[in-house]
Design a protein around this motif. Structure first.
Motif, PDB file in Angstrom:
ATOM      1  N   ASP A  30      32.405  44.009  45.838  1.00  0.00           N
ATOM      2  CA  ASP A  30      32.616  42.932  44.867  1.00  0.00           C
ATOM      3  C   ASP A  30      33.482  43.484  43.741  1.00  0.00           C
ATOM      4  OD1 ASP A  30      30.903  44.361  43.103  1.00  0.00           O
ATOM      5  OD2 ASP A  30      29.145  43.235  43.752  1.00  0.00           O
ATOM      6  N   GLN A  51      29.694  37.704  42.439  1.00  0.00           N
ATOM      7  CA  GLN A  51      30.425  37.142  43.571  1.00  0.00           C
ATOM      8  C   GLN A  51      30.361  35.616  43.588  1.00  0.00           C
ATOM      9  OE1 GLN A  51      32.377  38.809  45.288  1.00  0.00           O
ATOM     10  NE2 GLN A  51      32.818  37.702  47.158  1.00  0.00           N
ATOM     11  N   THR A  70      37.063  39.736  43.077  1.00  0.00           N
ATOM     12  CA  THR A  70      36.848  40.601  44.242  1.00  0.00           C
ATOM     13  C   THR A  70      38.114  40.708  45.077  1.00  0.00           C
ATOM     14  OG1 THR A  70      34.493  40.028  44.337  1.00  0.00           O
ATOM     15  CG2 THR A  70      35.482  40.913  46.340  1.00  0.00           C
TER      16      THR A  70
END
Length: 220
Positions: A30, A51, A70
């Motif tokens: 992430d 996330q 990410t």
């Protein structure tokens, strides 16, 4: 002679320090977590949106900033070789490290480009980089967003609130953490007992489930 010995010791220490560095190919998990080879690494000093986090307010719209961050980190370092210097371990036993790809500090790059913020709870290393990114309106700073720590706190509070509504048997942990006690509907302290999921407290469907998990019944 003393100078020669001192230099020798310094050289030896430097050699030992470099031998403990973590080196390997990067896989992005992430916005602030990567795998370096087979090791899970939490990037030191930065905090990126979760996330599933969304950002934006008002005219900015609502967008999946966690996934966006990410992906940006993935484009920067995925599959490349990193060298990481371990600084600590977090509560999940992940390595906390400062990582470098082609000589550049990955954490510094994430904050400088507005993909993450300085995690000042643990380090002040990247505060000036965050200030510069914010003043330039880079990345996340171009829109409204909740700091990741604030987002996590609100999410935990929401989960706890939902748990209170759905809880049948309340598994409570004493203040000193020594005892795990479950409260049944109808008992004296049942209504007053609040469950804090972030502390490890939980709900159970049956008394048997609670006992099997190592919790004892409340005395009143």
């Amino acid at each position: 002679m003393l100078l020669i010995v001192t230099l020798g010791v310094s050289t030896l220490c430097a050699s030992q320090a470099s031998a403990t560095d973590l080196v390997g190919s990067v896989r992005v998990i992430d916005g602030d977590t990567i795998d370096v080879g087979t090791a899970r690494v939490r990037l030191h000093g930065i905090d990126a949106p979760e996330q599933g986090q969304h950002c934006g307010a008002g005219g900015s719209g609502h967008w999946a900033c966690g996934a966006w961050v990410t992906e940006n980190l993935r484009q920067m370092v995925e599959g490349r070789m990193a060298r990481c210097v371990e600084l600590d371990r977090d509560r999940y036993d992940r390595i906390v490290a400062r990582c470098f790809v082609d000589g550049e500090d990955v954490g510094e790059q994430m904050v400088s480009r507005g993909f993450a913020v300085a995690f000042t709870r643990y380090s002040m290393d990247y505060t000036t980089h965050e200030t510069a990114a914010r003043e330039a309106g880079l990345g996340l700073h171009a829109v409204a967003f909740d700091p990741p720590a604030q987002y996590r706190k609100r999410s935990a509070q929401k989960a706890t609130k939902n748990a209170q509504k759905e809880c049948v048997i309340k598994g409570n942990i004493s203040r000193d953490g020594a005892e795990r006690i479950y409260h049944m509907p109808g008992q004296r302290d049942y209504k007053a007992t609040r469950i804090n999921l972030s502390k490890g407290e939980r709900c159970f469907d049956t008394a048997e489930d609670a006992r099997l998990a190592g919790w004892r019944p409340a005395k009143r």
